[in-house]
Write a protein that holds these residues in place. Structure first.
Motif, short mmCIF file in Angstrom:
data_model
loop_
_atom_site.label_atom_id
_atom_site.label_comp_id
_atom_site.label_asym_id
_atom_site.label_seq_id
_atom_site.Cartn_x
_atom_site.Cartn_y
_atom_site.Cartn_z
N LEU A 332 0.82 -1.20 0.00
CA LEU A 332 0.00 0.00 0.00
C LEU A 332 0.86 1.26 0.00
O LEU A 332 0.51 2.26 -0.63
CB LEU A 332 -0.93 0.02 1.22
CG LEU A 332 -2.18 -0.86 1.15
CD1 LEU A 332 -2.82 -0.99 2.54
CD2 LEU A 332 -3.19 -0.28 0.16
N VAL A 333 1.99 1.21 0.70
CA VAL A 333 2.83 2.41 0.83
C VAL A 333 3.51 2.76 -0.50
O VAL A 333 3.33 3.88 -1.01
CB VAL A 333 3.87 2.23 1.96
CG1 VAL A 333 4.81 3.44 2.01
CG2 VAL A 333 3.17 2.06 3.30
N PRO A 334 4.28 1.86 -1.12
CA PRO A 334 4.92 2.24 -2.40
C PRO A 334 3.92 2.50 -3.52
O PRO A 334 4.12 3.39 -4.34
CB PRO A 334 5.83 1.05 -2.72
CG PRO A 334 5.29 -0.09 -1.93
CD PRO A 334 4.72 0.51 -0.70
N ILE A 335 2.84 1.70 -3.55
CA ILE A 335 1.83 1.92 -4.60
C ILE A 335 1.13 3.26 -4.39
O ILE A 335 0.87 4.01 -5.33
CB ILE A 335 0.82 0.76 -4.62
CG1 ILE A 335 1.50 -0.50 -5.16
CG2 ILE A 335 -0.39 1.12 -5.49
CD1 ILE A 335 0.63 -1.74 -5.09
N GLY A 336 0.84 3.59 -3.13
CA GLY A 336 0.25 4.88 -2.82
C GLY A 336 1.16 6.02 -3.23
O GLY A 336 0.71 7.04 -3.77
#
Length: 506
Positions: A332-336
């Motif tokens: 979720l963090v890198p994709i966000g």
């Protein structure tokens, strides 16, 4: 097709293509989506591209000239009281017409919509008046922002925890596609009358101060309301099987946005008519151009909001929900961050800000440099938002140190970069943030069983925060290059307090 409109649509296409590509890749490799959802998303993207192109052309033809004209005229008034009163009324009217504010108010049912909207509008009006007086009285923006944000930080310790994120989000949603072009042009008009060496520096800062007002007013509102019982209306992707079904879904939603945007545009059109009757500023050809600009703005916003809300928001919520349901929740963090980097390029008001910065600085701070800088800032903010969804970290632990850092940096960068930075924060948190990034965070938070009011809300606030730091880093780079230039060219030594603009590339 109008060549200028074609140019704007092509600009919109280049801005929206990356985010559509990311969603397509995610649907293939990580979170398989049904074909109907993808078709809805792409139709929404098409409407968004056309709508944003029309909106940008309309803002250029109508909102900017109107705002600049009003700025010039009110600066000629002799009584500061009347200047402040007119600015307050304009701030209230424009904010109550802002579509982004409607989106936020619908998510906080514990506070009546009309109460929240009026509170936010009053905050913007009061602080727009303060911003206008600051320009006319030549008050240092950095000192004023420092004092105001310290007050906000102090108040944040005394409001209900569930209200904190909503309050800071309100500062971002008020600076949307209708408000920003008008307010920024108004700042240019006000400062142009002064014609002194600090005029260009002071043309920025109206959006920044107008963003502080709603945060302060909603924090004060927190003493009377507590949104702990507020519930978010979950967005769902309509069940479609044929292209006819897709068209029917969008067709059913068009009347809603036709009505909402009409309500948004009427106060601005009325303001133009009253202003023209009093000042007689615009000739027939200019009046016709502004009228056509209002038409483009209206049609563009209808297409834009319909495309985003019907096609983008449901898919954003679905992607967030499905990503949080995988074994690799940390993605979720890198994709966000990746989505945040590209999604800011699709914000209509961002392009207006970038071009105005390039114009005011005579091209020395390029629109491309601003774009890249803001993209990095928003990328970091979305990453932090996803981290909050995963861990439940209070927004106060990020917002308070972040604003303290931004305020500290404002003491060391050229004045013009302070105004640009704090304006950028408000502008970056536009319709794409509230209708795609917020559902993305809420979908993930729902899947993880978190508290939506404390963990998912706040993404708008963080998107508004990180550009403050990113743009001021660009200002520090400028100062470093200026010092190097003085060292290498002593025969053309500039004064130590010179804020001359030199070109910087990022």
């Amino acid at each position: 097709m109008n060549p200028k409109l074609k140019e704007k649509i092509l600009e919109s296409l280049s801005a929206v293509l990356p985010i559509t590509g990311i969603v397509l890749l995610l649907s293939i490799f990580l979170v398989p989506l049904e074909t109907g959802a993808i078709v809805m998303f792409f139709v929404g993207a098409l409407l968004l591209i056309i709508g944003m192109g029309m909106f940008q052309l309309g803002a250029e033809m109508a909102m900017s000239p109107l705002g600049e004209g009003i700025g010039v005229q009110i600066s000629k008034l002799k009584h500061l009281f009347f200047i402040a009163l007119i600015s307050l009324l304009m701030g209230v009217l424009i904010t109550m017409a802002e579509p982004d504010l409607q989106v936020l108010s619908d998510q906080v049912p514990a506070v009546p919509n009309s109460t929240l909207i009026f509170t936010v509008a009053l905050g913007v009006g009061l602080f727009l008046a303060l911003a206008v007086l600051r320009i006319l009285l030549k008050i240092n923006l950095a000192y004023l922002l420092t004092g105001l944000y310290l007050i906000l930080i102090l108040l944040s310790f005394f409001v209900p925890k569930d209200f904190l994120a909503v309050a800071f989000d309100s500062g971002g949603v008020t600076t949307g596609p209708i408000t920003v072009p008008f307010i920024m042009a108004m700042g240019v008009g006000l400062s142009s009358v002064r014609a002194d060496k600090d005029a260009a520096n002071d043309s920025f800062g109206l959006v920044a101060l107008s963003s502080v007002g709603p945060i302060l007013s909603v924090l004060l509102l927190g003493y009377f309301f507590n949104p702990q019982d507020a519930a978010y209306s979950k967005t769902t992707v309509p069940d479609v099987t044929t292209m006819q079904d897709v068209m029917i879904v969008f067709a059913k939603q068009f009347p809603r946005y036709i009505r909402e945007v009409l309500i948004s545009i009427i106060p601005l059109a009325a303001m133009f008519l009253v202003f023209q009757l009093i000042s007689r500023r615009y000739q027939h050809r200019q009046r016709l151009r502004i009228a056509v600009g209002f038409g483009y703005t209206y049609a563009g916003l209808v297409l834009f909001l319909c495309g985003v809300n019907v096609g983008f928001a449901p898919v954003g919520s679905l992607i967030g929900h499905d990503l949080a349901g995988t074994n690799q929740k940390w993605l979720l963090v890198p994709i966000g961050m990746l989505i945040g980097y590209y999604i800011v390029k699709a914000e209509p008001a961002i392009q207006i800000l970038n071009r105005q910065v390039q114009s005011v600085t005579n091209g020395m701070v390029s629109a491309n440099a601003m774009n890249h800088c803001l993209s990095i800032g928003v990328s970091v903010s979305v990453g932090l938002s996803m981290l909050r969804v995963l861990t439940g970290i209070s927004i106060a632990w990020i917002v308070i140190p972040g604003y303290l850092l931004a305020l500290t940096m404002s003491k060391f960068v050229p004045k013009i970069f302070v105004g640009i930075a704090f304006d950028s924060g408000g502008v970056a948190s536009g319709p794409m943030t509230s209708t795609f990034l917020l559902p993305l965070c809420i979908g993930a938070c729902e899947m993880l069983g978190g508290n939506i009011m404390t963990d998912a809300f706040g993404v708008v606030a963080l998107v508004a925060l990180t550009p403050l730091i990113a743009v001021q880093i660009m200002g520090l780079q400028y100062r470093f290059k200026l010092a190097k230039r003085r060292k290498n060219a002593p025969e053309y030594l500039l004064p130590e307090d010179s804020d001359e603009i030199i070109e910087i590339e990022i």
